[in-house]
Design an enzyme around this catalytic site. Structure first.
Site, PDB file in Angstrom:
ATOM      1  CG  ASP A 538       2.623  -4.241 -34.343  1.00 60.57           C
ATOM      2  OD1 ASP A 538       2.552  -3.043 -34.653  1.00 60.57           O
ATOM      3  OD2 ASP A 538       3.454  -4.681 -33.529  1.00 60.57           O
ATOM      4  NE  ARG A 542       3.961  -4.259 -28.911  1.00 56.94           N
ATOM      5  CZ  ARG A 542       3.329  -5.428 -28.853  1.00 56.94           C
ATOM      6  NH1 ARG A 542       2.631  -5.757 -27.780  1.00 56.94           N
ATOM      7  NH2 ARG A 542       3.393  -6.265 -29.860  1.00 56.94           N
ATOM      8  CG  ASP A 543       8.207   0.296 -27.538  1.00 52.03           C
ATOM      9  OD1 ASP A 543       7.394  -0.648 -27.485  1.00 52.03           O
ATOM     10  OD2 ASP A 543       9.333   0.238 -27.015  1.00 52.03           O
ATOM     11  CD  GLU A 544       6.197  -4.490 -31.953  1.00 50.15           C
ATOM     12  OE1 GLU A 544       6.565  -5.420 -32.635  1.00 50.15           O
ATOM     13  OE2 GLU A 544       5.992  -4.598 -30.728  1.00 50.15           O
ATOM     14  CG  ASP A 551       0.898  -8.923 -37.132  1.00 47.28           C
ATOM     15  OD1 ASP A 551       1.978  -9.492 -37.397  1.00 47.28           O
ATOM     16  OD2 ASP A 551       0.596  -8.544 -35.998  1.00 47.28           O
ATOM     17  CD1 TRP A 604       5.621 -11.200 -39.554  1.00 48.54           C
ATOM     18  CD2 TRP A 604       5.406 -13.404 -39.293  1.00 48.54           C
ATOM     19  NE1 TRP A 604       4.983 -11.434 -38.351  1.00 48.54           N
ATOM     20  CE2 TRP A 604       4.846 -12.761 -38.168  1.00 48.54           C
ATOM     21  CE3 TRP A 604       5.377 -14.796 -39.330  1.00 48.54           C
ATOM     22  CZ2 TRP A 604       4.262 -13.474 -37.108  1.00 48.54           C
ATOM     23  CZ3 TRP A 604       4.800 -15.509 -38.291  1.00 48.54           C
ATOM     24  CH2 TRP A 604       4.249 -14.848 -37.207  1.00 48.54           C
ATOM     25  CD  GLU A 807       0.796  -8.662 -28.836  1.00 47.29           C
ATOM     26  OE1 GLU A 807       0.729  -7.905 -27.842  1.00 47.29           O
ATOM     27  OE2 GLU A 807       1.795  -8.745 -29.557  1.00 47.29           O
ATOM     28  CG  HIS A 828      -1.776  -7.215 -31.802  1.00 45.11           C
ATOM     29  ND1 HIS A 828      -1.042  -6.202 -31.241  1.00 45.11           N
ATOM     30  CD2 HIS A 828      -0.884  -7.993 -32.488  1.00 45.11           C
ATOM     31  CE1 HIS A 828       0.241  -6.365 -31.567  1.00 45.11           C
ATOM     32  NE2 HIS A 828       0.355  -7.443 -32.337  1.00 45.11           N
TER      33      HIS A 828
HETATM   34  C1  BGC Z   1       4.225  -7.862 -33.154  1.00 41.26           C
HETATM   35  C2  BGC Z   1       3.487  -8.917 -33.877  1.00 41.26           C
HETATM   36  C3  BGC Z   1       4.437  -9.464 -34.884  1.00 41.26           C
HETATM   37  C4  BGC Z   1       5.500 -10.126 -34.085  1.00 41.26           C
HETATM   38  C5  BGC Z   1       6.464 -10.995 -34.785  1.00 41.26           C
HETATM   39  C6  BGC Z   1       5.314  -8.517 -32.404  1.00 41.26           C
HETATM   40  O1  BGC Z   1       6.008  -7.704 -31.566  1.00 41.26           O
HETATM   41  O2  BGC Z   1       3.405  -7.104 -32.360  1.00 41.26           O
HETATM   42  O3  BGC Z   1       2.214  -8.749 -34.151  1.00 41.26           O
HETATM   43  O4  BGC Z   1       3.913 -10.225 -35.881  1.00 41.26           O
HETATM   44  O5  BGC Z   1       6.151  -9.215 -33.251  1.00 41.26           O
HETATM   45  O6  BGC Z   1       6.408 -12.105 -34.114  1.00 41.26           O
END
Ligand code: BGC
Length: 958
Positions: A538, A542-544, A551, A604, A807, A828
């Site tokens: 995504d 960041r911490d993701e 996405d 998703w 984003e 994003h």
């Molecule tokens: C992500 C998104 C993802 C979403 C779910 C976010 O934190 O960055 O791109 O699809 O969470 O809603």
């Protein structure tokens, strides 16, 4: 053709000029209007934008057909594959119109000598009458571990003329059976040697082993894997140029190994193998686990990284020797004191161990490696393109917002890290922090990184010499680098940006007369490069950095326009299937190291259908369907199981994420996607000959459609929820019959008008909005939305200095500044999904059926002052190029259709007689057949070749 090449070079120069110019008219976010500072000086990666990789290859000038760009399983000369029925593809080129392949012959040999002598001892397909040039399945001799296979192909053209043999290509087989592995998993538990307290970041284990080589080496191959990440060296030389190996999987189910030819790295006598490990996704911090207080914020798959390596040496005399990882390896720690994907890397030069990776090093004080038993999952060959360094970027400016705090502006937001150049006294500690944006006071904005520390630290050894350092096991998403602790004032070349990402070959190019859109396109491609990073993430900062499925499904078709992502997604589909839930739902993200708020969300979860379908559609890849079919069927059963009279009643899910409009009902979203899945399943079932399923899923689609209309659509075409997204989804997914379609389109236009001609969709509506406007005859409105620069719009971020896709529509606004830092990525790709429309409708390149064998060339010029567009797309069947231009009442379309394909070409025209191709009336030109004229557009069937259509008097407005 030489002329054509020159033209290309010129047009690239133009693009670069246009981009430069654009930078000059864009204001930087904090009101900084100094353009020179914003200019990204991109080095090594051409002009900073991807372009078709194959343009680098010599182009064919010959009239007849010549096969080139030979690939096996999508890869050029792959080593160590484990597909036992690999597929071949190639491209045929010709300078002649209407040229096509009528037959091919493939030779596969077990040695270079044999292939040179035209002996196909593994497989000689013989002359096969076929126009197929890709996904041709090997059906020769059984392929076993370690086999080397050389191959080449020749083709026959439309007149039966036989080509020369292509250049030879090769692949090797990896280790196919478990018994092939003699190596043991080894490692060193450094988790108690952590030097910090707030985060748990143990030092990287260093592993080594001396071995000797006696005899003439014919070949040496190393097979290597890790739980965590590895860097392998032989005699001090790094093996391969890949990063973040062996990639991210659900390690409980599988782990990949890589294969490298290391023949040239060995020497007679004593040699040494060295490895450094890092926790990576396996044992490091992953995603938002720390942020959300997940009980295990790190080490989710395992506590300690481990290495598995097997070096196989073949001697000229036929003997073999194998060096494996085992308890005889020695382990220690070294200068990498911390290394974590999200948190960053710390390198203490004072802890360097001279010569550790060379033979003869005295490792008596090192410990013996610990054995780690077996991996929990299967070991398989890495099936895809790897993460590589894809470019370097020089900073454009240094500022000093506070004394001794230097901020380097790289001029471009990207994913990667920096290479530091420094000379300092022993113990001098240089800290690098990374950010996408600056605060007004010039300091870096790191709030949006959340728990990702994203900090690299270098401590000088004090050798009196200049040192160059680049971390190995971390990456960041950034445009700005804050440097503190640097001895003195750093010069601009103290920092070089290293662009990292999965090495998906560039495939697309886009340019038009609107500079803002050119910049938007550049932003899209940079965002893709930053996020196609082992998995489709995504965001990179960041911490993701997770493989969020929603996405991916929204953006995948756009992704295909820019890069060849077939192999990249093929790998990710395994991740998707591995983490499919017991219920049959696909997860919110794959790999799925842990559960977040919910197991899955509508739109998703549907990535499990939409993404494989897209890869099939774009690349004609039926094996993807076959491989995923069982999993997809399970998902469809799950979807059916949760429906009541074909409607999903759920009120759960992420919805039309980050929309600016009213709420699109979640049950509607879920039902619409359910229908779409059924439709795509029917098409995929047809592609692989599952007739009963074609009917079954076809009927399912009809039933959902009927139920959908009954439940959600009024007789005037009003859809419950009444948002832009409601209409965009229902129209795109074909849920409305003709009369309702017209009404719904009308309502969508009204909504846009009510919103002062601005979009208001979130992730889900954004991809579909422009395509449905065009399909329903409102291309002018599509252009209007696309070229808007007022809030909210794509253009708003561009005129406010963006270099990537943000984003949120309001990630930054002039009035409000930065949006909530808790969720505000500046890289994003979801909103970049408009790229699909830019290629398919604005430029006008699309596929008719699967795999661009039949191509649609349908430029839709339509206003907003756009006078020309140019695009190219390097399809699996060859390079398609196109340029259209409006000058007064003259419309010109230049197009190249690759050999062995045909196209349906749409030219705006008053009458057939008003269109010429070359010097003749278009319908009479060689390779062109007039089909019909409908609503001011002349339609032609066109054979392969280069064409120039000119239409006079056509009613086309800029
Ligand atoms: C992500 C998104 C993802 C979403 C779910 C976010 O934190 O960055 O791109 O699809 O969470 O809603």
């Amino acid at each position: 053709m030489a002329k054509k090449l020159t033209k290309r070079i010129v047009s690239w120069a133009t693009v670069f000029f246009v981009i430069t110019l654009l930078f000059c008219i864009c204001n930087a976010i904090n009101g900084c209007a100094d353009i020179e500072e914003q200019k990204a000086k991109v080095i090594e990666y051409r002009d900073g934008r991807p372009r078709p990789a194959r343009l680098d290859l010599p182009l064919q000038v010959s009239e007849s057909l010549t096969p080139r760009y030979l690939r096996c399983e999508y890869l050029v000369n792959p080593l160590g594959i484990d597909v036992v029925r690999p597929r071949f593809s190639w491209i045929v080129d010709s300078g002649q119109r209407g040229q096509k392949q009528t037959a091919y012959r493939i030779l596969v040999s077990g040695s270079e000598e044999k292939v040179n002598a035209d002996i196909g001892d593994f497989w000689d397909s013989g002359k096969v009458v076929s126009d197929q040039t890709n996904h041709i399945v090997y059906i020769g001799k059984q392929l076993n571990s370690r086999m080397r296979c050389y191959w080449k192909v020749k083709v026959w053209d439309k007149d039966g003329k036989e080509s020369q043999w292509s250049d030879k290509a090769y692949w090797t087989m990896g280790l196919l059976a478990n018994e092939d592995w003699k190596a043991k998993w080894i490692g060193y538990d450094t988790s108690s040697l952590n030097e910090h307290t707030e985060l748990h970041l143990p030092p990287s284990p260093y592993l080594r082993k001396d071995f000797s080589v006696s005899g003439k080496i014919k070949r040496a191959t190393v097979y290597v894997s890790a739980l965590g990440l590895f860097e392998l060296s032989i005699n001090g030389q790094r093996v391969g140029s890949d990063w973040f190996t062996p990639g991210w999987t659900n390690y409980n189910k599988r782990v990949y190994y890589l294969t490298y030819d290391v023949t040239d790295m060995l020497k007679q006598g004593s040699n040494s193998a060295g490895a450094i490990l890092s926790n990576g996704w396996y044992a490091g911090y992953v995603g938002f686990a720390l942020l959300t207080n997940y009980p295990k914020p790190r080490a989710i798959y395992g506590q300690v990284p481990a290495l598995l390596g097997q070096l196989e040496i073949e001697y000229e005399d036929g003997s073999r020797e194998v060096v494996v990882t085992d308890e005889n390896w020695k382990v220690s720690t070294g200068p990498i004191r911390e290394s974590d994907i999200l948190m960053g890397e710390t390198y203490d030069g004072r802890k360097e161990i001279d010569g550790w990776e060379r033979s003869g090093f005295n490792d008596k004080r090192w410990l013996s490696a610990a054995l780690f038993g077996k991996a929990k999952g299967v070991i398989e060959a890495y099936p895809s393109v790897r993460v590589k360094t894809t470019g370097e970027i020089r900073p454009v400016e240094i500022t000093e917002p506070n004394k001794g705090v230097y901020v380097f502006n790289m001029g471009q937001n990207f994913a990667g890290r920096v290479r530091l150049k420094v000379k300092g006294d022993a113990g001098t500690k240089i800290r690098l922090r990374f950010a996408e944006m600056l605060h007004k006071d010039g300091n870096i904005m790191t709030e949006n990184l959340r728990k990702a520390r994203a900090t690299d630290t270098y401590i000088c050894r004090g050798t009196g010499k200049e040192k160059i350092w680049e971390p190995k096991f971390t990456y960041h998403g950034f445009q700005y680098v804050e440097v503190t602790g640097y001895p003195g004032r750093p010069s601009l070349d103290a920092v070089t940006g290293i662009v990292l990402g999965s090495d998906t070959p560039a495939a697309g190019y886009f340019e038009c007369s609107n500079d803002m859109l050119n910049k938007l396109y550049s932003n899209i491609t940079w965002t893709q490069r930053a996020n196609f990073f082992e998995v489709p993430t995504d965001c990179p900062q960041r911490d993701e950095r997770m493989g969020w499925t929603g996405d991916a499904q929204i953006y995948i078709r756009s992704a295909t326009c820019n890069m060849d992502v077939a192999s990249f997604f093929t790998k990710w589909f395994v991740d998707l299937a591995d983490d499919q839930l017991a219920s049959g739902a696909y997860p919110d993200y794959a790999p799925r190291p842990y559960r977040h708020k919910r197991d899955y969300s509508p739109a998703w979860t549907d990535a499990g259908i939409i993404c494989p379908y897209t890869i099939y559609k774009v690349y004609g890849d039926k094996r993807v369907i076959e491989n995923q079919y069982e999993s997809m069927q399970k998902f469809m059963d799950f979807q059916t199981g949760r429906s009541v009279d074909f409607i999903h009643t759920t009120t759960d899910g992420w919805g039309d994420w980050l929309s600016f409009g009213g709420e699109t009902p979640k049950d509607l979203i879920s039902t619409v996607y359910f229908a779409y899945d059924a439709k795509l399943m029917a098409e995929m079932a047809a592609a692989i000959g599952k007739k009963a399923d074609v009917r079954r899923y076809g009927e399912l689609f009809d039933n959902i459609k009927e139920a959908f209309v009954k439940k959600y659509v009024s007789s005037e075409g009003r859809i419950e929820g009444d948002t832009q997204t409601c209409y965009a989804l229902a129209l795109y997914m074909d849920l409305l019959d003709e009369n309702l379609r017209a009404e719904a389109a009308k309502r969508l236009v009204e909504l846009l008008k009510e919103n002062n001609w601005h979009l208001a969709t979130g992730f889900l509506g954004v991809k579909h909005l422009l395509p449905v406007l065009t399909e329903t005859g409102h291309t002018d409105i599509a252009y209007r939305l696309l070229t808007n620069t007022t809030f909210p719009s794509w253009g708003y971020s561009v005129v406010n200095g963006s270099t990537t896709i943000w984003e949120r529509w309001n990630s930054y606004t002039i009035d409000e500044g930065f949006a909530s830092p808790g969720m505000n990525s500046f890289s994003h790709y979801a909103f970049g999904s408009v790229c699909q429309w830019m290629f398919a409708s604005m430029a006008g390149i699309d596929t008719d059926g699967a795999g661009f064998k039949r191509i649609i060339i349908r430029p839709q010029p339509g206003g907003s002052g756009i006078s020309y567009a140019k695009a190219s797309y390097d399809s699996i069947n060859g390079l398609i190029e196109l340029g259209w231009q409006i000058e007064g009442d003259k419309f010109t379309l230049e197009v190249t259709i690759p050999a062995n394909t045909t196209a349906i070409v749409y030219v705006p025209a008053l009458s057939e007689g008003a269109v010429t191709e070359g010097d003749v009336q278009a319908g009479r030109a060689e390779g062109v057949k007039f089909l019909r004229i409908v609503e001011g557009v002349a339609v032609y069937k066109v054979e392969s070749g280069n064409y120039k259509f000119v239409s006079r008097g056509a009613q086309v407005t800029k």
